[in-house]
Structure formats: structure tokens, C-alpha cells
Design an enzyme around this catalytic site. Structure first.
Site, PDB file in Angstrom:
ATOM      1  N   GLY A 269       0.814  -1.210   0.000  1.00  0.00           N
ATOM      2  CA  GLY A 269       0.000   0.000   0.000  1.00  0.00           C
ATOM      3  C   GLY A 269       0.844   1.254   0.000  1.00  0.00           C
ATOM      4  O   GLY A 269       2.069   1.209   0.094  1.00  0.00           O
TER       5      GLY A 269
ATOM      6  N   ARG B 122       3.811   6.121   1.714  1.00  0.00           N
ATOM      7  CA  ARG B 122       4.259   7.518   1.739  1.00  0.00           C
ATOM      8  C   ARG B 122       3.669   8.285   0.564  1.00  0.00           C
ATOM      9  O   ARG B 122       4.296   9.190   0.015  1.00  0.00           O
ATOM     10  CB  ARG B 122       5.771   7.587   1.690  1.00  0.00           C
ATOM     11  CG  ARG B 122       6.376   6.894   0.492  1.00  0.00           C
ATOM     12  CD  ARG B 122       7.772   7.381   0.295  1.00  0.00           C
ATOM     13  NE  ARG B 122       8.456   6.573  -0.697  1.00  0.00           N
ATOM     14  CZ  ARG B 122       9.656   6.865  -1.152  1.00  0.00           C
ATOM     15  NH1 ARG B 122      10.276   7.918  -0.707  1.00  0.00           N
ATOM     16  NH2 ARG B 122      10.225   6.095  -2.044  1.00  0.00           N
TER      17      ARG B 122
ATOM     18  N   LYS C 211       3.754  11.818  -3.782  1.00  0.00           N
ATOM     19  CA  LYS C 211       4.711  10.873  -3.205  1.00  0.00           C
ATOM     20  C   LYS C 211       5.554  11.644  -2.191  1.00  0.00           C
ATOM     21  O   LYS C 211       6.100  12.695  -2.514  1.00  0.00           O
ATOM     22  CB  LYS C 211       5.583  10.310  -4.324  1.00  0.00           C
ATOM     23  CG  LYS C 211       6.475   9.166  -3.928  1.00  0.00           C
ATOM     24  CD  LYS C 211       6.959   8.470  -5.204  1.00  0.00           C
ATOM     25  CE  LYS C 211       7.977   7.392  -4.931  1.00  0.00           C
ATOM     26  NZ  LYS C 211       8.341   6.683  -6.164  1.00  0.00           N
TER      27      LYS C 211
ATOM     28  N   GLY D  30       7.383   7.796   5.843  1.00  0.00           N
ATOM     29  CA  GLY D  30       6.372   8.402   4.971  1.00  0.00           C
ATOM     30  C   GLY D  30       6.897   9.558   4.128  1.00  0.00           C
ATOM     31  O   GLY D  30       6.139  10.197   3.410  1.00  0.00           O
TER      32      GLY D  30
ATOM     33  N   ARG E 126       2.791  13.252  -9.014  1.00  0.00           N
ATOM     34  CA  ARG E 126       2.925  12.313 -10.122  1.00  0.00           C
ATOM     35  C   ARG E 126       1.610  12.179 -10.876  1.00  0.00           C
ATOM     36  O   ARG E 126       0.543  12.069 -10.268  1.00  0.00           O
ATOM     37  CB  ARG E 126       3.362  10.957  -9.570  1.00  0.00           C
ATOM     38  CG  ARG E 126       3.568   9.897 -10.621  1.00  0.00           C
ATOM     39  CD  ARG E 126       4.432   8.772 -10.114  1.00  0.00           C
ATOM     40  NE  ARG E 126       3.716   7.884  -9.204  1.00  0.00           N
ATOM     41  CZ  ARG E 126       4.296   6.873  -8.564  1.00  0.00           C
ATOM     42  NH1 ARG E 126       5.585   6.649  -8.698  1.00  0.00           N
ATOM     43  NH2 ARG E 126       3.593   6.104  -7.779  1.00  0.00           N
TER      44      ARG E 126
ATOM     45  N   ARG F  42      -1.998  -1.574 -10.062  1.00  0.00           N
ATOM     46  CA  ARG F  42      -0.798  -2.398 -10.220  1.00  0.00           C
ATOM     47  C   ARG F  42      -1.196  -3.867 -10.205  1.00  0.00           C
ATOM     48  O   ARG F  42      -2.294  -4.212  -9.753  1.00  0.00           O
ATOM     49  CB  ARG F  42       0.137  -2.172  -9.020  1.00  0.00           C
ATOM     50  CG  ARG F  42       0.391  -0.718  -8.696  1.00  0.00           C
ATOM     51  CD  ARG F  42       0.497  -0.489  -7.179  1.00  0.00           C
ATOM     52  NE  ARG F  42       0.533   0.944  -6.870  1.00  0.00           N
ATOM     53  CZ  ARG F  42       1.637   1.667  -6.806  1.00  0.00           C
ATOM     54  NH1 ARG F  42       2.798   1.106  -6.967  1.00  0.00           N
ATOM     55  NH2 ARG F  42       1.586   2.958  -6.559  1.00  0.00           N
TER      56      ARG F  42
ATOM     57  N   ASP G  21       4.213  -4.915  -7.294  1.00  0.00           N
ATOM     58  CA  ASP G  21       3.543  -3.649  -6.969  1.00  0.00           C
ATOM     59  C   ASP G  21       4.085  -2.512  -7.821  1.00  0.00           C
ATOM     60  O   ASP G  21       3.547  -1.406  -7.781  1.00  0.00           O
ATOM     61  CB  ASP G  21       3.693  -3.317  -5.479  1.00  0.00           C
ATOM     62  CG  ASP G  21       5.139  -3.320  -5.024  1.00  0.00           C
ATOM     63  OD1 ASP G  21       5.806  -4.354  -5.222  1.00  0.00           O
ATOM     64  OD2 ASP G  21       5.606  -2.297  -4.496  1.00  0.00           O
ATOM     65  N   ASN G  22       5.139  -2.762  -8.578  1.00  0.00           N
ATOM     66  CA  ASN G  22       5.669  -1.743  -9.482  1.00  0.00           C
ATOM     67  C   ASN G  22       5.424  -2.116 -10.940  1.00  0.00           C
ATOM     68  O   ASN G  22       6.102  -1.619 -11.832  1.00  0.00           O
ATOM     69  CB  ASN G  22       7.168  -1.535  -9.228  1.00  0.00           C
ATOM     70  CG  ASN G  22       7.435  -0.925  -7.865  1.00  0.00           C
ATOM     71  OD1 ASN G  22       6.571  -0.258  -7.296  1.00  0.00           O
ATOM     72  ND2 ASN G  22       8.622  -1.158  -7.325  1.00  0.00           N
TER      73      ASN G  22
HETATM   74  P1  AMP Z   1       8.729   1.404  -3.620  1.00  0.00           P
HETATM   75  O1  AMP Z   1      10.075   0.780  -3.409  1.00  0.00           O
HETATM   76  O2  AMP Z   1       8.770   2.912  -3.734  1.00  0.00           O
HETATM   77  O3  AMP Z   1       7.969   0.780  -4.715  1.00  0.00           O
HETATM   78  O4  AMP Z   1       7.931   1.129  -2.265  1.00  0.00           O
HETATM   79  C1  AMP Z   1       7.625  -0.146  -1.772  1.00  0.00           C
HETATM   80  C2  AMP Z   1       6.740  -0.029  -0.563  1.00  0.00           C
HETATM   81  O5  AMP Z   1       7.442   0.630   0.509  1.00  0.00           O
HETATM   82  C3  AMP Z   1       5.469   0.769  -0.765  1.00  0.00           C
HETATM   83  O6  AMP Z   1       4.475   0.183   0.025  1.00  0.00           O
HETATM   84  C4  AMP Z   1       5.848   2.134  -0.267  1.00  0.00           C
HETATM   85  O7  AMP Z   1       4.732   2.888   0.125  1.00  0.00           O
HETATM   86  C5  AMP Z   1       6.735   1.790   0.921  1.00  0.00           C
HETATM   87  N1  AMP Z   1       7.707   2.847   1.255  1.00  0.00           N
HETATM   88  C6  AMP Z   1       8.817   3.211   0.558  1.00  0.00           C
HETATM   89  N2  AMP Z   1       9.463   4.214   1.185  1.00  0.00           N
HETATM   90  C7  AMP Z   1       8.756   4.517   2.303  1.00  0.00           C
HETATM   91  C8  AMP Z   1       8.899   5.467   3.361  1.00  0.00           C
HETATM   92  N3  AMP Z   1       9.918   6.318   3.408  1.00  0.00           N
HETATM   93  N4  AMP Z   1       7.961   5.463   4.330  1.00  0.00           N
HETATM   94  C9  AMP Z   1       6.930   4.603   4.309  1.00  0.00           C
HETATM   95  N5  AMP Z   1       6.724   3.702   3.347  1.00  0.00           N
HETATM   96  C10 AMP Z   1       7.626   3.640   2.345  1.00  0.00           C
HETATM   97 MG    MG Z   2       6.314   1.072  -5.615  1.00  0.00          MG
END
Ligand code: AMP
Ligand code: MG
Length: 501
Positions: free
Chosen positions: A99, A102, A122, A135, A185, A192, A261-262
Site C-alpha cells: 500500500g 508515503r 509521493k 512516509g 505524479r 498495479r 507492486d511496481n
Molecule cells: P517502492 O520501493 O517505492 O515501490 O515502495 C515499496 C513499498 O514501501 C510501498 O508500500 C511504499 O509505500 C513503501 N515505502 C517506501 N518508502 C517509504 C517510506 N519512506 N515510508 C513509508 N513507506 C515507504
Molecule cells: Mg512502488
């Protein structure tokens, strides 16, 4: 930044005009939420061409009122910010609940061409999905997402794009305290593979069906009329994603974190974290510091994508057929078609890059065999991917040197050239050279220049980011003064990128 709104927008007219269709259609897949306050928001970059595409006035977006909206401090009537729920396989391991940890979906706008586009923040603070994270996001990585997204867009590759980067005025602790920032964004949606995995995991058949209907209506409308809409949805996602990853391969792009998720349902590239462009060809190219096993290496990307699509198929099975084994059979047949779809897209792209398409030999098995041999030749010779293809227009005009000099052993090029020229022969040299320059970019975001530009921005100097953007947003037109942007980085220690940004 303009302190006042100087445009002729009618009083009371919403600035973005956000709808909340995802929220209406899909209760169960989000939490209503609001952005954490940004103490001193300051607009760092505004994407004026994207604003125009959205039919929104950049001057209005840059006003105090606009920035307040962009950071989620004010919420327009019609908008209902939510943190989206999704699951996902990260490096092959399933997380039942990821989910937006952030991020927030602010809502959807209808762009100037009548298309529906998500507006998403974001770096907007902690949510129920944050787990251990803060976050937040920091300036360097958000600018990186902006720059790479714009480069991909200019290369003609489907992608989410940044509308703005706003500094929050906060310091955010990473390996050291860094300037906090938000990325605004724009995406054709944020659905996804992981969204489907999450919906399927709830066991709520109706929720899964509503999600499929929503995805079909937004991205694959022809599937609505199919005998089995969910199967046709799957086929359409397989096709669009196969074409997407082929385009990545053709420009040497390494996504770096191809978790489910990406992987989007729309077929757009999303989440520019540890991504980077390959300089010297090597199928094992890995930039991400956390990708120890090379799961997401350059040469693995098509296979990994197909693996991700298998996870989508699993989520969709209950909608495909009540008979589980029949559903598996139908989905497997579509999944198997990935190879052919990818192959067609890649061969088409390679023949365009080599200006063979449209030639007398087009479509023959000779051409396919010739094209297939190119990547291994470039890899064996450690040739710069972008530089090689771009140099072919010079070769077509009679100057071998720019291409030849990229080879560790130039006689390998000398042996290759006549075969290539035989395949493009019979057409006007100037036309061939022009076709090559239209297919092969001269400027990509070179890793060392991206790093330099982001470091400077973090220290308060945005000039290198602007110059980099000028190069990569017009990638096919060679310009004086941009020579450094066309050259690969120094050979030596491998370039590394970092997640947890
Ligand atoms: P991402 O690597 O950006 O695709 O993120 C993977 C997961 O980690 C997603 O659920 C993001 O919301 C969460 N996430 C990444 N960075 C943070 C952060 N600094 N604080 C909280 N959640 C994060
Ligand atoms: Mg992601």
C-alpha cells in the site's frame, strides 16, 4: 514563484478539477487520508508541458494557491485523497499488505485530450501502510524520478510523469539529514498487479470484479465486450507490458525494482527508484545496491515481467472460469503468448534501430538472425549501447569511426558492417541516416551526470538539473554544447543506485 494568481480563471472555479472515481468505484481498496503538513513548501520544478497536456495553467499551479494544492494542504471539492491498498511480491517474496506508505492519490483529472489521469503525491507522510517507514521523500530521488520519467516520455516509452517537485522545508533523515520533498505524479492510473493481488487475497469476489471492471473501463475498454472480460483484460495487459519491456530493452533501461507492486495495469513504467540506463552492454547489468542476486538485471527483465504477469493471472483466476483448472488452462495459454508478443516488439524495435525495417530484407529469417546476434556482439565488445546505435547514422553517411572506435576490437565492427549495409542497401543514404537518427537517441540520462545534477540540487543549485532536462527531453536532436550528455560514464567502479529513497 508568482505570489498571486494572474490568470483569467473564473472565481471559485477549481484549480485542478479533481474527480474521485477510484474512490467511488473501489471502496475496500483504500483509506481516506490526508497529507502531512509541509512547513515551508517551495516549488522546485514545475512541468509546464505536462500542465499544458492536462489543460491546466502552469502560472496557476505555481501560485501560492496552486502549490498548497500540489502539496495536499488544501483539498479541492471533488477530491478525496486516499492511500491505496495493494499487495506485492518484492524480490519474489509475497507481502500481503504494502500500500501507499508515503503516497496519496489526490484524484483524477480529465486532460486536454479527454483522457483520465491520476494525480498522486509521493512523500506525503505516514499512512496505515507505512510499516517502519517515515512516509517522507527527499529532494534528490524525487528529482531523479522527474528527470528519468521525462527522459522516458521523450523516448516515446509509456510512463508516469512528474507534474512538480515541491521542497517541503523539512529535513528528512536518511544516511544524513536531507531536504524533504514531494513529487506530484501523473499516471494513467495507479492500478498495479499488486492491486489485483490484494483484491484477490480478500476473498471478496465482488471487489475483485469491480476492480477488473474499473481497470477494463480505464485501460482496456475493448475487453468489456469479450466472452470472458477478465481473460481479455489479462491478454491486453500481457500485450501492453510485453511491448513496454521491449522498449526498455531497446534503450538499455534497467528498472531495478520490478516487484509486482511496481508493474502497472496500464502498461506505463512506474516507480523510478534504483533505475538507471546501461552504458556498456552487459545483460548482467545491475545498479540497485539491494539486488544482490541480480534478479532484476538488464537481461532478466522480460522473464521477470512474465513472472509478474503470472501473479496477475493467479489473482484473476476466479473471474476467468468457475472451474479452476479450466481457468488455469485459459490463463496459461495467454501467459505463454508473452514470448511471441515480446519477441515481435523487440525485433520490430531492433529493425527500426538498424534501419532494416522497410528494407527489401524486412521480415526474413536472415534479418531475425542478424538482429539476434547484435546484443551479444555489443556485450562481448563492451560497446556503449546508446552510442553504438546513434553512431550508425555516421556509418550510413560513410564515416565508420564513431561506431568503430566503440569496439574493444574494431575489426569486429569491420566484419559486421558489410552485412548490415547489405541489409539496408538499395535506399537513399540520407533517408537511411535520418531514419536511424529518429530511432536512436543521442541523449539518455547518463548515470554520472544524473548523480552530479542531483548532488548539486541537494546543495541548492538547480542549473545542472535544468541542463540535463534540456538534453534528455529532446533526445533525438544533437545539439552543440551537449557533448558530455552523449558520452558514457567513466569505466571503473560499477555505478550503484539505492532504494529506501
Ligand atoms: P517502492 O520501493 O517505492 O515501490 O515502495 C515499496 C513499498 O514501501 C510501498 O508500500 C511504499 O509505500 C513503501 N515505502 C517506501 N518508502 C517509504 C517510506 N519512506 N515510508 C513509508 N513507506 C515507504
Ligand atoms: Mg512502488
Amino acid at each position: 514563484m508568482a505570489p498571486t494568481d494572474t490568470t483569467d480563471r473564473a472565481a471559485g472555479e477549481p484549480l485542478l478539477g479533481l474527480d474521485h472515481r477510484f474512490v467511488r468505484d473501489l471502496p475496500g481498496l483504500y483509506d481516506p487520508w490526508q497529507a502531512a503538513p509541509a512547513p515551508e513548501p517551495r516549488l522546485v520544478l514545475l512541468n509546464e508541458s505536462l500542465a499544458a497536456e492536462l489543460g491546466r495553467d502552469p502560472a496557476v499551479l505555481a501560485s501560492d494557491e496552486g502549490v498548497s494544492l500540489l502539496v495536499g494542504a488544501t483539498v479541492e471539492p471533488g477530491s478525496q485523497p486516499v492511500a491505496m491498498a495493494y499487495a506485492g511480491h518484492q524480490f519474489g517474496n509475497y507481502s500481503p499488505l504494502l500500500g501507499d506508505g508515503r503516497a496519496l492519490l489526490l484524484g483524477e483529472v480529465t486532460d486536454a485530450a479527454g483522457r483520465m489521469r491520476d494525480v498522486h503525491l509521493k512523500g506525503s507522510g505516514r499512512t496505515r501502510f507505512s510499516r517502519g517507514g517515515d512516509g517522507k521523500a527527499v529532494l534528490g530521488p524525487m528529482l531523479r524520478e522527474y528527470v528519468i520519467g521525462e527522459a522516458m516520455h521523450a523516448l516515446g516509452i509509456p510512463t508516469t510523469r512528474a507534474l512538480a517537485v515541491v521542497a517541503t522545508g523539512e529535513r528528512v533523515l536518511r544516511e544524513r539529514a536531507l531536504p524533504g520533498a514531494l513529487l506530484v505524479r501523473v499516471a494513467s492510473s495507479h492500478l498495479r498487479v499488486g492491486t489485483f493481488q490484494y483484491a484477490a487475497s480478500t476473498g471478496d469476489h465482488e471487489l475483485l470484479r469491480r476492480l477488473a471492471d474499473h481497470a477494463i473501463a480505464r485501460h482496456h475498454p475493448h475487453a468489456a465486450g469479450a466472452d470472458v472480460p477478465a481473460l481479455e483484460l489479462f491478454r491486453s495487459v500481457v500485450d501492453t507490458q510485453a511491448r513496454l519491456v521491449a522498449q526498455w530493452m531497446l534503450v538499455g533501461f534497467v528498472h531495478g525494482v520490478m516487484n509486482t507492486d511496481n508493474t502497472t495495469i496500464s502498461g506505463e513504467t512506474i516507480d523510478y527508484g534504483p533505475c538507471a540506463f546501461m552504458d556498456r552492454v552487459d545483460p548482467g547489468t545491475v545498479f540497485s545496491s539491494i539486488d544482490h542476486g541480480g534478479r532484476y538485471a538488464y537481461g532478466n527483465q522480460p522473464r521477470v515481467l512474465q513472472w509478474n504477469l503470472a501473479r496477475l493471472a493467479e489473482a484473476l483466476l476466479p473471474l476467468i472460469d468457475d472451474d479452476a483448472s479450466r481457468a488455469v488452462e485459459l490463463a496459461t495459454e495467454v501467459l505463454t503468448s508473452f514470448d511471441g508478443r515480446y519477441r515481435r516488439a523487440w525485433v520490430d524495435g531492433m529493425t527500426a534501430k538498424l534501419a532494416i525495417s522497410g528494407g527489401a530484407a524486412d521480415g526474413t529469417s536472415d534479418v531475425e538472425a542478424f538482429v539476434d546476434a547484435v546484443p551479444s556482439m555489443l556485450a562481448a565488445q563492451r560497446v556503449d549501447h546508446t552510442g553504438f546505435f546513434r553512431a550508425l547514422s555516421a556509418v550510413a553517411r560513410g564515416d565508420d569511426e564513431p561506431a568503430r572506435s566503440l569496439f574493444a576490437d574494431p575489426t569486429v565492427f569491420d566484419a559486421w558492417r558489410p552485412t548490415w549495409q547489405a541489409l539496408v542497401a538499395g535506399r537513399d543514404t540520407g533517408a537511411i541516416a535520418m531514419a536511424l537518427d529518429r530511432a536512436n537517441p543521442v541523449y539518455i540520462p547518463r548515470n554520472h551526470l544524473v548523480e552530479d545534477a542531483l548532488d548539486a540540487a541537494t546543495e541548492g543549485d538547480l542549473a545542472p538539473v535544468h541542463r540535463l532536462l534540456a538534453a534528455v527531453t529532446d533526445p533525438f536532436v544533437e545539439r552543440a554544447g551537449f557533448e558530455a550528455y552523449a558520452a558514457p560514464g567513466p569505466e571503473g567502479a560499477p555505478f550503484r543506485t539505492f532504494c529506501g529513497t
